[in-house]
Scaffold this active site. Sequence first.
Site, short mmCIF file in Angstrom:
data_model
loop_
_atom_site.label_atom_id
_atom_site.label_comp_id
_atom_site.label_asym_id
_atom_site.label_seq_id
_atom_site.Cartn_x
_atom_site.Cartn_y
_atom_site.Cartn_z
N LYS A 22 0.84 -1.21 0.00
CA LYS A 22 0.00 0.00 0.00
C LYS A 22 0.87 1.26 0.00
O LYS A 22 0.65 2.17 -0.79
CB LYS A 22 -0.89 0.02 1.23
N ASN A 23 1.87 1.29 0.90
CA ASN A 23 2.63 2.54 1.07
C ASN A 23 3.63 2.81 -0.03
O ASN A 23 4.19 3.90 -0.10
CB ASN A 23 3.28 2.56 2.45
N CYS A 116 -4.73 12.52 12.71
CA CYS A 116 -5.31 11.21 12.44
C CYS A 116 -5.77 10.67 13.79
O CYS A 116 -5.74 11.37 14.79
CB CYS A 116 -4.28 10.28 11.80
N ARG A 121 -0.38 15.00 12.78
CA ARG A 121 0.56 14.45 11.80
C ARG A 121 1.12 15.64 11.03
O ARG A 121 0.64 16.00 9.99
CB ARG A 121 -0.16 13.47 10.88
N ASP A 304 4.14 0.39 12.32
CA ASP A 304 2.87 -0.13 11.79
C ASP A 304 2.61 -1.56 12.22
O ASP A 304 1.56 -2.12 11.88
CB ASP A 304 2.85 -0.04 10.26
N ARG A 396 -8.89 -0.05 4.31
CA ARG A 396 -7.97 0.96 3.77
C ARG A 396 -6.65 0.32 3.37
O ARG A 396 -6.02 0.72 2.40
CB ARG A 396 -7.65 2.05 4.81
C1 EPZ Z 1 4.35 6.78 6.55
O1 EPZ Z 1 3.62 7.86 7.07
C2 EPZ Z 1 3.36 5.63 6.42
N1 EPZ Z 1 2.27 6.02 5.51
C3 EPZ Z 1 2.78 5.29 7.80
O2 EPZ Z 1 1.96 4.13 7.64
C4 EPZ Z 1 3.91 4.95 8.76
O3 EPZ Z 1 3.38 4.76 10.05
C5 EPZ Z 1 4.95 6.08 8.78
O4 EPZ Z 1 5.40 6.37 7.44
C6 EPZ Z 1 6.17 5.72 9.63
O5 EPZ Z 1 6.79 4.58 9.11
C7 EPZ Z 1 2.50 5.98 4.19
O6 EPZ Z 1 3.57 5.64 3.73
C8 EPZ Z 1 1.34 6.37 3.31
P1 EPZ Z 1 6.63 9.91 8.67
P2 EPZ Z 1 4.30 9.35 7.11
O7 EPZ Z 1 6.68 11.22 7.95
O8 EPZ Z 1 5.14 9.54 5.91
C9 EPZ Z 1 6.86 13.12 12.16
C10 EPZ Z 1 0.02 2.83 7.73
O9 EPZ Z 1 -0.47 2.27 8.71
N2 EPZ Z 1 6.79 14.13 11.10
O10 EPZ Z 1 7.73 8.92 8.44
O11 EPZ Z 1 3.24 10.32 7.39
C11 EPZ Z 1 5.58 12.32 12.27
O12 EPZ Z 1 4.63 13.00 13.06
C12 EPZ Z 1 0.54 4.25 7.85
O13 EPZ Z 1 0.18 2.30 6.60
C13 EPZ Z 1 6.99 15.48 11.43
O14 EPZ Z 1 7.20 15.81 12.60
O15 EPZ Z 1 5.23 9.20 8.39
C14 EPZ Z 1 6.06 11.04 12.92
O16 EPZ Z 1 6.18 11.25 14.32
C15 EPZ Z 1 0.19 4.85 9.20
N3 EPZ Z 1 6.93 16.42 10.45
C16 EPZ Z 1 7.46 10.86 12.32
O17 EPZ Z 1 7.84 12.14 11.80
C17 EPZ Z 1 6.73 16.08 9.12
O18 EPZ Z 1 6.71 16.98 8.26
C18 EPZ Z 1 7.52 9.86 11.17
O19 EPZ Z 1 6.49 10.21 10.25
C19 EPZ Z 1 6.54 14.71 8.81
C20 EPZ Z 1 6.59 13.76 9.80
#
Ligand code: EPZ
Length: 420
Positions: A22-23, A116, A121, A304, A396
């Site tokens: 998916k991702n 979320c 997020r 995840d 989803r």
């Molecule tokens: C991706 O989300 C995945 N989604 C998430 O999977 C997964 O949990 C996450 O990566 C971590 O591995 C998709 O790929 C569509 P991040 P993403 O930016 O990109 C913080 C699922 O279940 N952050 O790596 O949104 C954030 O809050 C989903 O399939 C900032 O602070 O995650 C988090 O604490 C849920 N500022 C950390 O970084 C930003 O601008 C990692 O988030 C961006 C992120």
Amino acid sequence: MDKFVIRGGNRLNGTVEISGAKNATLALMPATILAGGVCRLANTPRLRDVTTMSTLLERMGVGVKHPGMTLELDTTHITSMEAPYDLVKKMRASFYVLGPLLGRFGFARVSYPGGCAWGPRPVDLHLKAMQKLGASISIEEGYVVARAKRLRGAVVSFDISSVGATGNTLMAAVLAHGTTVIANAALEPEITHLAHFLVRMGARIEGIGTNHLTIEGVDELHPADDHNIPDRIEAGTFLTAVAATGGKVTLTNACPEHLEAITTRLQEAGCDIVVDVDSVTISREGPLLPVDVTTAIYPGFPTDMQAQWIALMATAEGASVVTETIYPDRFNHVPELQRLGASIDISRNTAIVRGVKQLTGAKVMSTDLRASASLIVAGLIARGKTEVLRVYHIDRGYESIEVKLRRLGADIQRVDSEEY
Ligand code: EPZ
């Protein structure tokens, strides 16, 4: 609104085919915006999130067809550079259109994603990266409005590893003028796969598979085809389910290398794991042992998989500690697991799980995608009937999960329900 009705106690046996990731799909789809023409994305899973992303791209003028397991995207006539609130609020990954729109057209108007189920997020890392690449960013009525004559290569160094911000920056940089370096880039397999796809489109990227990427911007890209990688979180979820119920199951169309953080801990928990080129076989005959995990960026234990692991440890022979380091508060599944009799204490970002002899079925509520997966794992081992409400969350990110589980011997039915 559908619910799952599960009668626990059956061991799982047989073979299950893992769907496309998916991702990865949610990044590959917006990436096709970077060139005009038709891209064929094979091994694309049929998921609600893929439908949402398809709807968004169609609103932008992209032609979308999904014959079988291949997604055909025709980006010849992009007519809109906007990602509207009604879609972005449904799926944060819609924010992935920012980079490619800016890269190819120099303009994007993307709704600010909300939070979320488990809290805020932010997208500050995405926006800072776009500004580094020369975009002007303003927030207008809840929308991010980004403009750039032409993006310019720059050094983007992320304070924390972010999958989405790395993906957006990659997709913006490939058409920028000059060289971009992304330091502290995310290493997740889905990002590595995106980078390979961009190279097939004509992008010039060095360091793929490392956390240090160098992108030489080019003037134009061309469409390309792709065959998606397997979904490592779907695979991990099935492995955890078998570890919980006992039995023997082979996962086909899997990538054992992507699962090492999960399979090593399952072995510590008393499971036997046999891997082949694209399959993993798991069985458990002996006791389920408690194993501590701390979530981390790839190749560490995935956030995840944290909810599913807690569900597994709920009936282990002893206590385990599960620490969440990626999100400040991703424990919405815990109160629902406690309704099934799990003994879990939360202290800040740590869950202490004391294994109990037996869970007991009850009505439980899905709150988010992976929380609902953990409730299904728990329902498969709980005595009696468990009803998991709001399974639109699970749809989803899991393709026909109840069909796949039934084929393995689970007693699980999807039922139309007025309850929610
Ligand atoms: C991706 O989300 C995945 N989604 C998430 O999977 C997964 O949990 C996450 O990566 C971590 O591995 C998709 O790929 C569509 P991040 P993403 O930016 O990109 C913080 C699922 O279940 N952050 O790596 O949104 C954030 O809050 C989903 O399939 C900032 O602070 O995650 C988090 O604490 C849920 N500022 C950390 O970084 C930003 O601008 C990692 O988030 C961006 C992120």
